[in-house]
Design a protein around this motif. Structure first.
Motif, PDB file in Angstrom:
ATOM      1  N   ALA A 158       5.969  -4.932   6.118  1.00  0.00           N
ATOM      2  CA  ALA A 158       4.676  -4.476   6.634  1.00  0.00           C
ATOM      3  C   ALA A 158       3.771  -3.992   5.507  1.00  0.00           C
ATOM      4  O   ALA A 158       2.565  -4.288   5.486  1.00  0.00           O
ATOM      5  CB  ALA A 158       4.901  -3.359   7.654  1.00  0.00           C
ATOM      6  N   THR A 159       4.344  -3.262   4.563  1.00  0.00           N
ATOM      7  CA  THR A 159       3.548  -2.778   3.434  1.00  0.00           C
ATOM      8  C   THR A 159       3.027  -3.934   2.590  1.00  0.00           C
ATOM      9  O   THR A 159       1.860  -3.957   2.178  1.00  0.00           O
ATOM     10  CB  THR A 159       4.393  -1.835   2.570  1.00  0.00           C
ATOM     11  OG1 THR A 159       4.874  -0.758   3.380  1.00  0.00           O
ATOM     12  CG2 THR A 159       3.583  -1.276   1.422  1.00  0.00           C
ATOM     13  N   SER A 160       3.896  -4.901   2.349  1.00  0.00           N
ATOM     14  CA  SER A 160       3.486  -6.056   1.552  1.00  0.00           C
ATOM     15  C   SER A 160       2.407  -6.866   2.262  1.00  0.00           C
ATOM     16  O   SER A 160       1.439  -7.324   1.640  1.00  0.00           O
ATOM     17  CB  SER A 160       4.702  -6.934   1.265  1.00  0.00           C
ATOM     18  OG  SER A 160       4.334  -8.097   0.571  1.00  0.00           O
ATOM     19  N   GLU A 200      -5.401  -6.697   2.373  1.00  0.00           N
ATOM     20  CA  GLU A 200      -6.463  -6.023   1.624  1.00  0.00           C
ATOM     21  C   GLU A 200      -6.963  -6.900   0.476  1.00  0.00           C
ATOM     22  O   GLU A 200      -8.165  -6.953   0.204  1.00  0.00           O
ATOM     23  CB  GLU A 200      -5.939  -4.694   1.083  1.00  0.00           C
ATOM     24  CG  GLU A 200      -5.651  -3.653   2.161  1.00  0.00           C
ATOM     25  CD  GLU A 200      -5.075  -2.385   1.576  1.00  0.00           C
ATOM     26  OE1 GLU A 200      -4.897  -2.346   0.329  1.00  0.00           O
ATOM     27  OE2 GLU A 200      -4.793  -1.444   2.341  1.00  0.00           O
ATOM     28  N   THR A 256      11.092   0.977  -5.223  1.00  0.00           N
ATOM     29  CA  THR A 256       9.817   0.299  -4.942  1.00  0.00           C
ATOM     30  C   THR A 256       8.638   1.259  -5.060  1.00  0.00           C
ATOM     31  O   THR A 256       7.544   0.857  -5.465  1.00  0.00           O
ATOM     32  CB  THR A 256       9.837  -0.324  -3.537  1.00  0.00           C
ATOM     33  OG1 THR A 256      10.234   0.667  -2.574  1.00  0.00           O
ATOM     34  CG2 THR A 256      10.794  -1.494  -3.476  1.00  0.00           C
ATOM     35  N   GLU A 257       8.841   2.519  -4.708  1.00  0.00           N
ATOM     36  CA  GLU A 257       7.766   3.494  -4.902  1.00  0.00           C
ATOM     37  C   GLU A 257       7.451   3.690  -6.376  1.00  0.00           C
ATOM     38  O   GLU A 257       6.314   4.021  -6.739  1.00  0.00           O
ATOM     39  CB  GLU A 257       8.160   4.828  -4.267  1.00  0.00           C
ATOM     40  CG  GLU A 257       8.156   4.806  -2.743  1.00  0.00           C
ATOM     41  CD  GLU A 257       8.583   6.134  -2.155  1.00  0.00           C
ATOM     42  OE1 GLU A 257       9.035   7.010  -2.942  1.00  0.00           O
ATOM     43  OE2 GLU A 257       8.470   6.308  -0.924  1.00  0.00           O
ATOM     44  N   ASP A 264       9.844  -2.207   6.894  1.00  0.00           N
ATOM     45  CA  ASP A 264       8.788  -1.380   6.290  1.00  0.00           C
ATOM     46  C   ASP A 264       8.211  -2.047   5.044  1.00  0.00           C
ATOM     47  O   ASP A 264       6.983  -2.050   4.833  1.00  0.00           O
ATOM     48  CB  ASP A 264       9.347  -0.002   5.929  1.00  0.00           C
ATOM     49  CG  ASP A 264       9.725   0.800   7.166  1.00  0.00           C
ATOM     50  OD1 ASP A 264       9.241   0.451   8.260  1.00  0.00           O
ATOM     51  OD2 ASP A 264      10.516   1.754   7.035  1.00  0.00           O
ATOM     52  N   LEU A 265       9.081  -2.614   4.226  1.00  0.00           N
ATOM     53  CA  LEU A 265       8.589  -3.292   3.024  1.00  0.00           C
ATOM     54  C   LEU A 265       7.734  -4.501   3.380  1.00  0.00           C
ATOM     55  O   LEU A 265       6.706  -4.760   2.743  1.00  0.00           O
ATOM     56  CB  LEU A 265       9.771  -3.725   2.156  1.00  0.00           C
ATOM     57  CG  LEU A 265      10.477  -2.643   1.340  1.00  0.00           C
ATOM     58  CD1 LEU A 265      11.617  -3.256   0.546  1.00  0.00           C
ATOM     59  CD2 LEU A 265       9.507  -1.947   0.410  1.00  0.00           C
ATOM     60  N   ALA A 280       0.230  -5.736   4.496  1.00  0.00           N
ATOM     61  CA  ALA A 280      -1.025  -4.981   4.464  1.00  0.00           C
ATOM     62  C   ALA A 280      -1.691  -5.090   3.093  1.00  0.00           C
ATOM     63  O   ALA A 280      -2.926  -5.211   2.992  1.00  0.00           O
ATOM     64  CB  ALA A 280      -0.753  -3.520   4.810  1.00  0.00           C
ATOM     65  N   ARG A 281      -0.883  -5.075   2.044  1.00  0.00           N
ATOM     66  CA  ARG A 281      -1.446  -5.201   0.698  1.00  0.00           C
ATOM     67  C   ARG A 281      -2.085  -6.574   0.493  1.00  0.00           C
ATOM     68  O   ARG A 281      -3.161  -6.696  -0.097  1.00  0.00           O
ATOM     69  CB  ARG A 281      -0.347  -4.960  -0.334  1.00  0.00           C
ATOM     70  CG  ARG A 281      -0.859  -4.861  -1.766  1.00  0.00           C
ATOM     71  CD  ARG A 281       0.271  -4.633  -2.748  1.00  0.00           C
ATOM     72  NE  ARG A 281       0.968  -3.384  -2.458  1.00  0.00           N
ATOM     73  CZ  ARG A 281       2.236  -3.320  -2.057  1.00  0.00           C
ATOM     74  NH1 ARG A 281       2.933  -4.434  -1.876  1.00  0.00           N
ATOM     75  NH2 ARG A 281       2.808  -2.161  -1.821  1.00  0.00           N
ATOM     76  N   THR A 287      14.421  -0.717   6.457  1.00  0.00           N
ATOM     77  CA  THR A 287      13.759  -0.726   5.148  1.00  0.00           C
ATOM     78  C   THR A 287      13.080  -2.061   4.892  1.00  0.00           C
ATOM     79  O   THR A 287      11.961  -2.121   4.369  1.00  0.00           O
ATOM     80  CB  THR A 287      14.786  -0.429   4.048  1.00  0.00           C
ATOM     81  OG1 THR A 287      15.423   0.817   4.320  1.00  0.00           O
ATOM     82  CG2 THR A 287      14.122  -0.374   2.685  1.00  0.00           C
ATOM     83  N   VAL A 330      13.815   2.111  -1.398  1.00  0.00           N
ATOM     84  CA  VAL A 330      12.578   2.876  -1.210  1.00  0.00           C
ATOM     85  C   VAL A 330      12.206   3.620  -2.488  1.00  0.00           C
ATOM     86  O   VAL A 330      11.041   3.616  -2.926  1.00  0.00           O
ATOM     87  CB  VAL A 330      12.741   3.849  -0.027  1.00  0.00           C
ATOM     88  CG1 VAL A 330      11.567   4.816   0.029  1.00  0.00           C
ATOM     89  CG2 VAL A 330      12.846   3.084   1.281  1.00  0.00           C
TER      90      VAL A 330
END
Length: 358
Positions: free
Chosen positions: A231-233, A239, A194-195, A228-229, A235-236, A225, A191
């Protein structure tokens, strides 16, 4: 009576005990014959077979002195466990009874038993046994027992055990890598990095692992983790993909891509081809957008909508709630399907198809 007339008295010879000759079952590497199977003690009631001579004894341990062998060398040579008794059951019972009495009356035996219990409680006896067994060849008897135990385990259970062992090793590797960089666990490390914009490959290299290690095993060592990664990827990426659609759909008066797709495909019954023509994207891009925004695809949407409109027009014209009621009423009146088609102004094939006849 002369001397020649006297017959010599027969001499009584000592009787020899009969001995059953056993076949040699195996031969040791040094050429010593074995009259019993390697790795197994042969018993017959209260007697035990000696591998060296093929004779039966109540206690082979006591008999081995006649061969000049020690029982430890005997066990090692013939593949027997050190815990395997070389005495008959009655002999073992007598020895156990005698030892029980000695533990009561003999102070030296009591002291030795107490020392042994202390070694067991402290774990020293287990450690000493492990050191003594290190590098020692596994007896044939133990090997056979191990193989028999493994054969009783199903392939699925063995595979599950291997998987758990592999997962445990992966978690230990992840823990060591995180601690080497000052983090409590691998999830916190991922985390934080990656941030800061680092990739999983870069984090793996920094931790001293293979560049693909985290890509392959993050879901195992840190599932939350990894989720979450992911899902974030995702969503990106959504977009990024929607950025091509937004200028077009906003020109058409829609706030986002999902609203446009629902209006065109669900409400307006536009086909994928029609949407692709309107937006200028390929059919694959339209289908991907439908999946991405959770809009269920309706094959032949326009055709199905027109079919439903024709059915509603017929039922409204003749005052029925549905086509089934209209068909049932006309068939009860004796009309043929061709006559019904002529009355409602639809092709006979359409009428028969809607009635479920074709």
């Amino acid at each position: 009576m002369t001397a020649p007339d006297l017959e010599p008295a027969p001499v009584a010879l000592p009787r020899r005990r009969s001995r059953t000759v056993r076949a040699v079952a195996a031969v040791l590497p040094d050429g010593t014959p074995s009259y019993g199977p390697i790795g197994r003690v042969v018993r017959d009631g209260d007697r035990v077979l000696c591998h060296l001579c093929g004779r039966w004894f109540r206690s082979v341990v006591a008999h081995l002195r006649s061969h000049g062998w020690h029982h430890l060398a005997y066990r090692e040579a013939f593949g027997l466990l050190r815990s395997e008794p070389l005495e008959g059951s009655n002999t073992r019972s007598l020895r156990a009874k005698a030892m029980t009495e000695r533990r009561v009356h003999d102070p030296a035996v009591r002291a030795g038993c107490e020392l042994g219990r202390e070694l067991v409680r402290s774990g020293a006896l287990t450690r000493a046994a492990a050191r003594a067994a290190a590098g020692r060849r596994q007896p044939e008897q133990r090997r056979r027992k191990t193989l028999a135990a493994l054969a009783a385990i199903s392939p699925q259970a063995r595979a599950e055990g291997s998987r758990r062992r592999a997962d445990s090793q992966l978690r230990e590797t992840a823990r060591a890598a995180a601690e080497s960089l000052g983090f409590a666990d691998i999830g916190a490390l991922v985390v934080a990095r990656t941030e800061a914009g680092a990739s999983l490959a870069a984090i793996s290299r920094e931790a001293g692992l293979h560049k693909d290690w985290l890509c392959r095993h993050l879901s195992t060592v840190a599932p939350e983790t990894a989720a979450d990664l992911a899902a974030t990827s995702l969503a990106r990426r959504h977009e990024q993909w929607d950025s091509r659609w937004l200028p077009l759909v906003r020109e058409l008066g829609f706030p986002d891509v999902a609203a446009y797709l629902r209006d065109r495909h669900v409400v307006g019954n536009h086909t994928v081809r029609a949407i692709a023509t309107e937006t200028g994207f390929s059919r694959a891009a339209v289908e991907s957008a439908l999946r991405r925004h959770g809009v269920a695809r309706h094959p032949h949407a326009t055709t199905r909508a027109r079919r439903d409109e024709r059915a509603q027009a017929v039922t409204a014209r003749f005052g029925f709630a549905c086509l089934e009621d209209y068909f049932a009423d006309r068939r009860a009146a004796g009309m043929s399907w061709r006559a019904i088609a002529a009355e409602c102004g639809q092709p006979p094939t359409w009428v028969r198809r809607r009635a479920g006849l074709t």
